[in-house]
Design an enzyme around this catalytic site. Structure first.
Site, mmCIF file in Angstrom:
data_model
loop_
_atom_site.group_PDB
_atom_site.id
_atom_site.type_symbol
_atom_site.label_atom_id
_atom_site.label_comp_id
_atom_site.label_asym_id
_atom_site.label_seq_id
_atom_site.Cartn_x
_atom_site.Cartn_y
_atom_site.Cartn_z
ATOM 1 N N GLU A 54 1.060 22.771 54.451
ATOM 2 C CA GLU A 54 0.110 22.264 54.831
ATOM 3 C C GLU A 54 0.406 21.432 55.673
ATOM 4 O O GLU A 54 -0.751 20.586 56.214
ATOM 5 C CB GLU A 54 0.139 21.691 53.340
ATOM 6 C CG GLU A 54 -0.150 22.258 51.863
ATOM 7 C CD GLU A 54 1.733 22.721 51.671
ATOM 8 O OE1 GLU A 54 0.975 23.618 50.170
ATOM 9 O OE2 GLU A 54 1.738 23.259 51.958
ATOM 10 N N SER A 331 16.299 59.010 41.599
ATOM 11 C CA SER A 331 16.340 58.185 40.710
ATOM 12 C C SER A 331 15.950 57.037 39.767
ATOM 13 O O SER A 331 16.339 56.584 39.368
ATOM 14 C CB SER A 331 17.778 58.237 41.558
ATOM 15 O OG SER A 331 18.630 58.951 42.238
#
Length: 400
Positions: A54, A331
C-alpha cells in the site's frame, strides 16, 4: 463482483507474486490505486522489512504527480494497522484521502483479523472484501496456515523420470531434471525458512542446501558471490534457511559441506535419544562446528516428523522444503504432514539405468493421496506438477 473490480484485483495479485521468495515470512501483497477508471499507482511488498504494498502504491502516485484523494485502492490482503518494522498502512491510506478500499481477503493474524478493515471504516472509508478471495488465499496459503494454526507449511519436492526413477544407477549425483527446473528449485528454496534431507542424501551428494542468489540482469556471474551456492560460495549476511538433516544414528560425515558452513548458515540435525547417549564425542564435534543436535522423544529408531514440524514452528520456520529421497518422502506422506507437492518430471525412461524408484516407498502408503488446485508448467523439456493436499485446504478454509 463487478468485472472492473475483478480486473484491478487480478492486477494487484499479479504484482503480489513478484514478492514471493523475498518477503517471507511476511505475505506477498500487491496494491493498485484507481481514479476515474485510470490506474494512478501500483506497488507490491518487495522485501522483508521493507515498505508494504500500500505504501509503495501511494508513493507511485507521487511519482506520477497524481493525488490519490477520492481514489479506490485494490489490495490483496487486509491493510495492517499495527506498528512493526514499518508503520501502519491504514494510517497512510487514511491520510492520503483514499475513498474506498477493496480487499481480497482478511489477514488472519492476531494483530489484524479485521482490525485494519474496522479502522478504515471508522475513518469513513468504504471497504469491500472478498474480491478474488480464493486466489488471494491460495497465493499466501503458507502464511495463512501459520497464522491460523501455528504450524509450518510443508512442501514435498522431488524430481523423477517418467518411469518413477529418482537417480541414475552408478552415475553419482548426475541430474535427472534439466537446468531450468533446477533454477526453479532455487526459487522454492528462497521461499523456505527450512530445507530438509535425510542423511543418505548428505552421504551420497554432500549438498549445501541453500538458495542460489538472485542476480540482476547486469550482474556478471564472476562477481562476488552472495549467499551459499552449489559451487561452494560462502553464505551471505542475509537470510538463510535452516538446513535440517534426519539422522537417527548420527552418520553425518564430519567433513561434509553442511557442517563446514554451519556457523554461517544454521544446521539442525534430528537424531534419536539412543544416538545421543552412544555418541557423545560425535555430538560434541558436531556442535563445535556450529550445528545443533536435537533428539526426538521416540525411542524406536525412527525420526519423529510430527515432533520436528512442531519444533520448527516454535522456532519460526513457516515454510519447510523437504528434498529427501523416496524413504523421507514416503514418511512425510504417511504421517499426513504434507501441504504441497512439487514434482519435476523429466522426459526420460531410465529402466535398468535408473535407481531409487519412488514407487517402492510409496507402496507402503495405506491411503491414496489426492492433489487439489493442481498446476502444470513446463521448464525446458521438463514438466512441473504442483498441488495441495485436501487436509491443508480444510485447515485454511480453502474450498477444493
Amino acid at each position: 463482483m463487478a468485472d472492473q473490480d475483478k480486473k484491478y484485483m487480478q492486477a494487484a495479485l499479479k504484482l503480489a507474486r513478484r514478492g514471493i521468495g523475498s518477503v517471507e515470512p511476511n505475505p506477498a501483497v500487491g496494491a493498485v490505486i484507481v481514479k476515474a477508471n485510470q490506474v494512478i499507482g501500483k506497488g507490491w511488498h518487495k522485501k522483508f522489512g521493507g515498505p508494504h504494498a500500500e505504501i509503495n502504491a501511494l508513493e507511485d502516485c507521487k511519482t506520477l504527480s497524481v493525488n490519490p484523494r477520492g481514489a479506490t485502492m485494490y489490495v490483496t490482503l487486509e491493510p495492517c494497522c499495527h506498528q512493526a518494522k514499518t508503520g501502519p498502512c491504514t494510517d497512510a491510506i487514511i491520510a492520503a484521502g483514499v475513498a474506498k478500499v477493496v480487499v481480497a481477503t482478511i489477514d488472519p493474524s492476531e494483530h489484524a483479523n479485521g482490525k485494519g478493515v474496522k479502522q478504515l471504516c471508522n475513518a469513513g472509508i468504504e471497504v469491500q472484501t472478498g474480491v478474488c478471495e480464493l486466489q488471494a488465499r491460495l497465493l499466501n496459503a503458507p502464511f495463512i496456515k501459520f497464522a491460523t494454526t501455528g504450524k509450518c507449511w510443508v512442501i514435498l519436492k522431488w524430481a523423477q523420470s517418467i518411469d518413477g526413477k529418482m537417480a541414475w544407477a552408478g552415475h553419482g549425483s548426475q541430474w535427472i531434471s534439466g537446468e531450468e527446473s533446477r533454477k526453479d528449485v532455487h526459487k522454492l528454496r528462497r521461499r523456505a525458512s527450512g530445507i530438509l534431507v535425510g542423511v543418505n542424501t548428505v552421504i551420497a551428494d554432500d549438498p549445501l542446501l541453500t538458495a542460489r542468489p538472485v542476480r540482476s540482469p547486469h550482474q556478471k556471474s564472476a562477481s562476488a558471490p552472495q549467499g551459499l551456492t552449489s559451487n561452494g560460495a560462502r553464505p551471505s549476511k542475509g537470510k538463510q534457511a535452516t538446513r535440517i538433516v534426519l539422522d537417527s544414528n548420527l552418520r553425518i560425515p564430519l567433513d561434509c559441506k553442511l557442517l563446514a558452513t554451519a556457523k554461517e548458515a544454521p544446521v539442525l540435525i534430528l537424531t534419536s535419544q539412543q544416538a545421543l547417549r552412544v555418541n557423545p564425542q560425535t555430538v560434541e564435534r558436531i556442535t563445535r562446528k556450529g550445528a545443533e543436535v536435537l533428539a526426538y522423544p521416540d525411542a524406536q529408531g525412527r525420526s519423529n516428523l510430527y515432533f520436528l514440524t512442531c519444533e520448527l514452528a516454535k522456532r519460526g520456520v513457516t515454510q519447510l522444503l523437504v528434498e529427501g529421497g523416496p524413504t523421507v518422502i514416503a514418511s512425510f506422506l504417511k504421517e499426513r504432514l504434507v501441504d504441497q507437492i512439487v514434482v519435476y518430471i523429466a522426459p526420460k525412461i531410465l529402466g535398468r539405468q535408473g535407481s531409487v524408484a519412488i514407487s517402492l516407498s510409496m507402496a507402503e502408503l495405506t491411503e491414496a493421496v489426492g492433489l487439489h488446485h493442481v498446476e502444470i508448467e513446463r521448464f525446458g523439456d521438463d514438466v512441473r506438477l504442483t498441488g495441495l493436499s485436501k487436509k491443508t485446504l480444510d485447515e485454511i478454509s480453502i474450498c477444493s
